[in-house]
Scaffold this motif. Structure first.
Motif, PDB file in Angstrom:
ATOM      1  N   LYS A 177       0.404  28.381  23.937  1.00  0.00           N
ATOM      2  CA  LYS A 177       1.802  28.778  23.705  1.00  0.00           C
ATOM      3  C   LYS A 177       1.950  29.436  22.332  1.00  0.00           C
ATOM      4  N   GLN A 178       1.305  28.865  21.324  1.00  0.00           N
ATOM      5  CA  GLN A 178       1.363  29.447  19.980  1.00  0.00           C
ATOM      6  C   GLN A 178       0.707  30.826  19.966  1.00  0.00           C
ATOM      7  N   PHE A 179      -0.435  30.952  20.648  1.00  0.00           N
ATOM      8  CA  PHE A 179      -1.125  32.235  20.697  1.00  0.00           C
ATOM      9  C   PHE A 179      -0.240  33.300  21.341  1.00  0.00           C
ATOM     10  N   LEU A 180       0.419  32.940  22.438  1.00  0.00           N
ATOM     11  CA  LEU A 180       1.270  33.898  23.140  1.00  0.00           C
ATOM     12  C   LEU A 180       2.494  34.311  22.327  1.00  0.00           C
ATOM     13  N   GLU A 181       2.916  33.450  21.393  1.00  0.00           N
ATOM     14  CA  GLU A 181       4.087  33.761  20.560  1.00  0.00           C
ATOM     15  C   GLU A 181       3.756  34.655  19.364  1.00  0.00           C
ATOM     16  N   ILE A 182       2.478  34.819  19.058  1.00  0.00           N
ATOM     17  CA  ILE A 182       2.075  35.677  17.934  1.00  0.00           C
ATOM     18  C   ILE A 182       2.286  37.130  18.343  1.00  0.00           C
ATOM     19  N   PRO A 183       2.967  37.919  17.509  1.00  0.00           N
ATOM     20  CA  PRO A 183       3.164  39.335  17.840  1.00  0.00           C
ATOM     21  C   PRO A 183       1.824  40.056  18.013  1.00  0.00           C
ATOM     22  N   GLU A 184       1.776  40.983  18.962  1.00  0.00           N
ATOM     23  CA  GLU A 184       0.537  41.702  19.277  1.00  0.00           C
ATOM     24  C   GLU A 184      -0.082  42.353  18.040  1.00  0.00           C
ATOM     25  N   ARG A 185       0.743  42.888  17.159  1.00  0.00           N
ATOM     26  CA  ARG A 185       0.211  43.581  15.971  1.00  0.00           C
ATOM     27  C   ARG A 185      -0.540  42.630  15.046  1.00  0.00           C
ATOM     28  N   LEU A 186      -0.237  41.344  15.101  1.00  0.00           N
ATOM     29  CA  LEU A 186      -0.926  40.363  14.259  1.00  0.00           C
ATOM     30  C   LEU A 186      -2.196  39.813  14.921  1.00  0.00           C
ATOM     31  N   LYS A 187      -2.404  40.126  16.198  1.00  0.00           N
ATOM     32  CA  LYS A 187      -3.589  39.652  16.913  1.00  0.00           C
ATOM     33  C   LYS A 187      -4.773  40.612  16.791  1.00  0.00           C
ATOM     34  N   THR A 188      -4.511  41.856  16.436  1.00  0.00           N
ATOM     35  CA  THR A 188      -5.550  42.884  16.418  1.00  0.00           C
ATOM     36  C   THR A 188      -6.677  42.520  15.458  1.00  0.00           C
ATOM     37  N   HIS A 189      -7.901  42.562  15.986  1.00  0.00           N
ATOM     38  CA  HIS A 189      -9.128  42.301  15.216  1.00  0.00           C
ATOM     39  C   HIS A 189      -9.161  40.906  14.594  1.00  0.00           C
ATOM     40  N   LYS A 190      -8.535  39.950  15.254  1.00  0.00           N
ATOM     41  CA  LYS A 190      -8.563  38.571  14.776  1.00  0.00           C
ATOM     42  C   LYS A 190      -9.112  37.670  15.868  1.00  0.00           C
ATOM     43  N   THR A 191      -9.628  36.542  15.468  1.00  0.00           N
ATOM     44  CA  THR A 191     -10.182  35.572  16.394  1.00  0.00           C
ATOM     45  C   THR A 191      -9.352  34.299  16.336  1.00  0.00           C
ATOM     46  N   PHE A 192      -9.037  33.759  17.489  1.00  0.00           N
ATOM     47  CA  PHE A 192      -8.258  32.536  17.591  1.00  0.00           C
ATOM     48  C   PHE A 192      -9.040  31.544  18.448  1.00  0.00           C
ATOM     49  N   ILE A 193      -8.972  30.279  18.105  1.00  0.00           N
ATOM     50  CA  ILE A 193      -9.633  29.234  18.876  1.00  0.00           C
ATOM     51  C   ILE A 193      -8.557  28.413  19.568  1.00  0.00           C
ATOM     52  N   VAL A 194      -8.701  28.284  20.895  1.00  0.00           N
ATOM     53  CA  VAL A 194      -7.804  27.418  21.653  1.00  0.00           C
ATOM     54  C   VAL A 194      -8.649  26.327  22.307  1.00  0.00           C
TER      55      VAL A 194
END
Length: 125
Positions: A11-28
């Motif tokens: 849910k937190q990942f989906l709430e992050i704006p797309e522009r802030l996800k570019t070239h980043k890695t997230f662990i769920v």
């Protein structure tokens, strides 16, 4: 054992704006809920889309090709090589059948997994 790497909920990942996800890695920390497509390979990469769930939401992701190579026991390059040689070396059909059997087992077993997986979700836009 508690992992020291921080994770976020889907849910937190989906709430992050797309522009802030570019070239980043997230662990769920999530469970593989279902396989969405068929196992295939393209551009020397295994492709398998699945749905992750964690109680806060769901997310369709492509499994990492390297992880699939480890699970299957063959790299996409080796599989392409086998498929090219299969007509001249019929014994290779068994190897392709084994990969197919494994995939079916993996697919059918997913509903029985109760274990949680740490999945790395990368966005490259």
């Amino acid at each position: 054992k508690v992992d020291k790497n921080p994770f976020i909920y889907i849910k937190q990942f989906l709430e992050i704006p797309e522009r802030l996800k570019t070239h980043k890695t997230f662990i769920v920390k999530a469970q593989i809920f279902k396989i969405v497509g068929k196992l295939s390979f393209h551009n020397e990469q295994w492709i398998l889309k699945c749905t992750l769930v964690d109680g806060s939401g769901s997310l369709d992701v492509n499994m990492e090709s390297q992880l699939l190579s480890e699970i299957i026991g063959l790299t996409p390059e080796k599989m392409m090589n086998i498929k090219k040689r299969i007509s001249s070396e019929p014994q290779l059909k068994n190897m392709v059948r084994d990969v197919s059997k494994f995939y079916k087992f993996f697919y059918l077993s997913l509903n029985k997994f109760n274990e949680l997986f740490y999945m790395i979700v990368s966005e490259f836009g």
